[in-house]
Design an enzyme around this catalytic site. Structure first.
Site, PDB file in Angstrom:
ATOM      1  N   HIS A 159       0.821  -1.216   0.000  1.00  0.00           N
ATOM      2  CA  HIS A 159       0.000   0.000   0.000  1.00  0.00           C
ATOM      3  C   HIS A 159       0.856   1.267   0.000  1.00  0.00           C
ATOM      4  CE1 HIS A 159      -3.315   2.602   1.828  1.00  0.00           C
ATOM      5  NE2 HIS A 159      -3.903   2.027   0.805  1.00  0.00           N
TER       6      HIS A 159
ATOM      7  N   LYS B 199       3.213   4.431  -1.167  1.00  0.00           N
ATOM      8  CA  LYS B 199       3.248   5.356  -2.301  1.00  0.00           C
ATOM      9  C   LYS B 199       4.537   6.170  -2.172  1.00  0.00           C
ATOM     10  CE  LYS B 199      -1.389   5.260  -0.877  1.00  0.00           C
ATOM     11  NZ  LYS B 199      -1.704   3.871  -1.111  1.00  0.00           N
TER      12      LYS B 199
ATOM     13  N   ASP C  88      16.596  10.609  -8.473  1.00  0.00           N
ATOM     14  CA  ASP C  88      18.052  10.805  -8.403  1.00  0.00           C
ATOM     15  C   ASP C  88      18.627  10.563  -7.009  1.00  0.00           C
ATOM     16  OD1 ASP C  88      18.062  11.400 -11.087  1.00  0.00           O
ATOM     17  OD2 ASP C  88      18.031  13.568 -10.803  1.00  0.00           O
TER      18      ASP C  88
ATOM     19  N   HIS D  53      -8.837  11.371   2.021  1.00  0.00           N
ATOM     20  CA  HIS D  53      -7.937  10.226   1.861  1.00  0.00           C
ATOM     21  C   HIS D  53      -6.621  10.453   2.605  1.00  0.00           C
ATOM     22  CE1 HIS D  53      -5.497   7.262  -0.586  1.00  0.00           C
ATOM     23  NE2 HIS D  53      -6.564   6.550  -0.297  1.00  0.00           N
TER      24      HIS D  53
ATOM     25  N   LYS E 290      -3.869  10.603   5.420  1.00  0.00           N
ATOM     26  CA  LYS E 290      -3.555   9.757   6.580  1.00  0.00           C
ATOM     27  C   LYS E 290      -2.527  10.499   7.429  1.00  0.00           C
ATOM     28  CE  LYS E 290      -3.800   6.812   2.705  1.00  0.00           C
ATOM     29  NZ  LYS E 290      -5.087   6.267   2.758  1.00  0.00           N
TER      30      LYS E 290
ATOM     31  N   ASP F  77       0.154  17.832  19.691  1.00  0.00           N
ATOM     32  CA  ASP F  77       0.618  19.021  20.426  1.00  0.00           C
ATOM     33  C   ASP F  77       1.248  20.097  19.533  1.00  0.00           C
ATOM     34  OD1 ASP F  77      -0.147  17.808  22.801  1.00  0.00           O
ATOM     35  OD2 ASP F  77       1.825  16.930  23.145  1.00  0.00           O
TER      36      ASP F  77
END
Length: 341
Positions: A86, A88, A93, A259, A261, A266
């Site tokens: 999952h 991404k 370089d 979507h 996450k 604090d």
């Protein structure tokens, strides 16, 4: 378009749509210019993308690998279907990396009305953390197939000004590094915890950490989407949201599809990555998140969360009372499948 040596892409979904074609064409162009291009896509996440799409890239020398492909190319015999990559991650370089929640698909850019507005978070990283992400990419590459790639000109970084920690979880680990880091951060919060997640499916340890933090007088706020992409999974999120609302934790519905996450503790710690706040991401998926220990960045994202809250509505117990009995039963029943969703 500025890559000179290599482009490494690891994406749960690589779709054959407008943005997918655009990125494919860029990769083909760079490969023809001599740039080493490697693409890893998840077999389950990209199941709707036909092989001809990836074969076009392979024909000109791009290394394209399918993560945990189905048995004998038969999708219904995918033995590792429960273990999804999952992540991404994009590395340019060996110097610049991108990580977060965005897949390569049109709806992730808000180009599909039924899931629009789409709200997501991705960050750019420059520094030593890029090398840590490169290690993640290479480990996953080895799980696909032994492939030779040209790792050269690794930059020598000076100690950066921003403290970051690359967190990884996978079924290969005996425990959830991302989940445990999140629980530790929640337990150590002094004032507030803000969480954004598309799916809210929590284990007992995370629930207890959130409850204890609320009971000790801290502000705990969670934002989930109002729009839904999967009815059954959404019902489970509503189940766990009610558990938290019952003890005074604030839960909001973002007016669109959220979507992102992310978590802010604090206004000092900022977490972003591919991992949802659910049991699948913590224990079954291959996931990567970045924890950033920087007040300035954390405050910036805290302000973004406040903007999101202005585009959200509070989820209350009254919402559940108004639901028809069949919907309430569906929400309760869906909880039985929470660990594998």
């Amino acid at each position: 378009m500025n890559a000179k040596q290599n482009i490494y892409i690891l994406s749960y979904i690589f779709a054959d749509d407008k943005i997918g074609k655009e990125i494919k064409n860029i990769l083909k162009y760079k490969a023809k210019k001599g740039v080493d291009v490697v693409v890893i896509y998840d077999s389950f996440g990209s199941k709707n993308t036909k092989r001809v799409f990836f074969n076009e890239m392979k024909k000109i020398g791009i290394k394209v690998l399918e993560f945990f492909p189905p048995f004998f190319k038969l999708k219904f015999l995918q033995l590792d279907i429960n273990y999804r990559n999952h992540r991404k991650i994009i590395i340019i370089d060996n110097f610049i990396a991108y990580v977060g929640g965005l897949n390569i698909r049109d709806d992730h850019l808000g180009l599909k009305k039924e899931l629009s507005p789409w709200r997501d978070t991705h960050i750019k990283i420059v520094g030593e953390s890029v090398i840590e992400l490169l290690k993640v990419f290479l480990n996953d590459l080895n799980l696909c197939k032994k492939v030779k790639i040209n790792i050269k000109n690794i930059p020598l970084f000076n100690n950066g000004k921003i403290k970051t920690q690359i967190l990884n979880s996978s079924p290969l680990y005996s425990h959830s590094k991302i989940g445990e880091s999140i629980i530790n951060a929640i337990n150590n919060a002094k004032k507030s915890v803000y969480i954004q997640t598309p799916y809210l499916i929590l284990d007992d340890k995370t629930i207890n950490a959130l409850k204890n933090t609320k009971f000790s007088g801290k502000n705990v706020v969670i934002i989930i989407p109002k729009l839904k992409d999967k009815n059954f999974v959404y019902n489970v999120s509503l189940y766990y949201a009610k558990l938290l609302i019952d003890v005074g934790i604030k839960v909001y519905l973002f007016k669109g599809f959220l979507h992102s996450k992310c978590m802010v503790i604090d206004k000092d710690i900022f977490l972003v990555g591919s991992s949802n706040f659910d049991m699948r991401s913590f224990y079954l998926n291959f996931e990567t998140s970045v924890m950033i220990f920087d007040k300035s960045i954390s405050e910036k994202y805290y302000n973004i969360i406040q903007e999101d809250l202005s585009n959200s509505e509070e989820l209350t117990l009254n919402f559940y009372k108004k639901l028809p009995i069949n919907k309430r039963l569906a929400i309760s029943f869906s909880k039985l499948f929470a660990p594998i969703l």
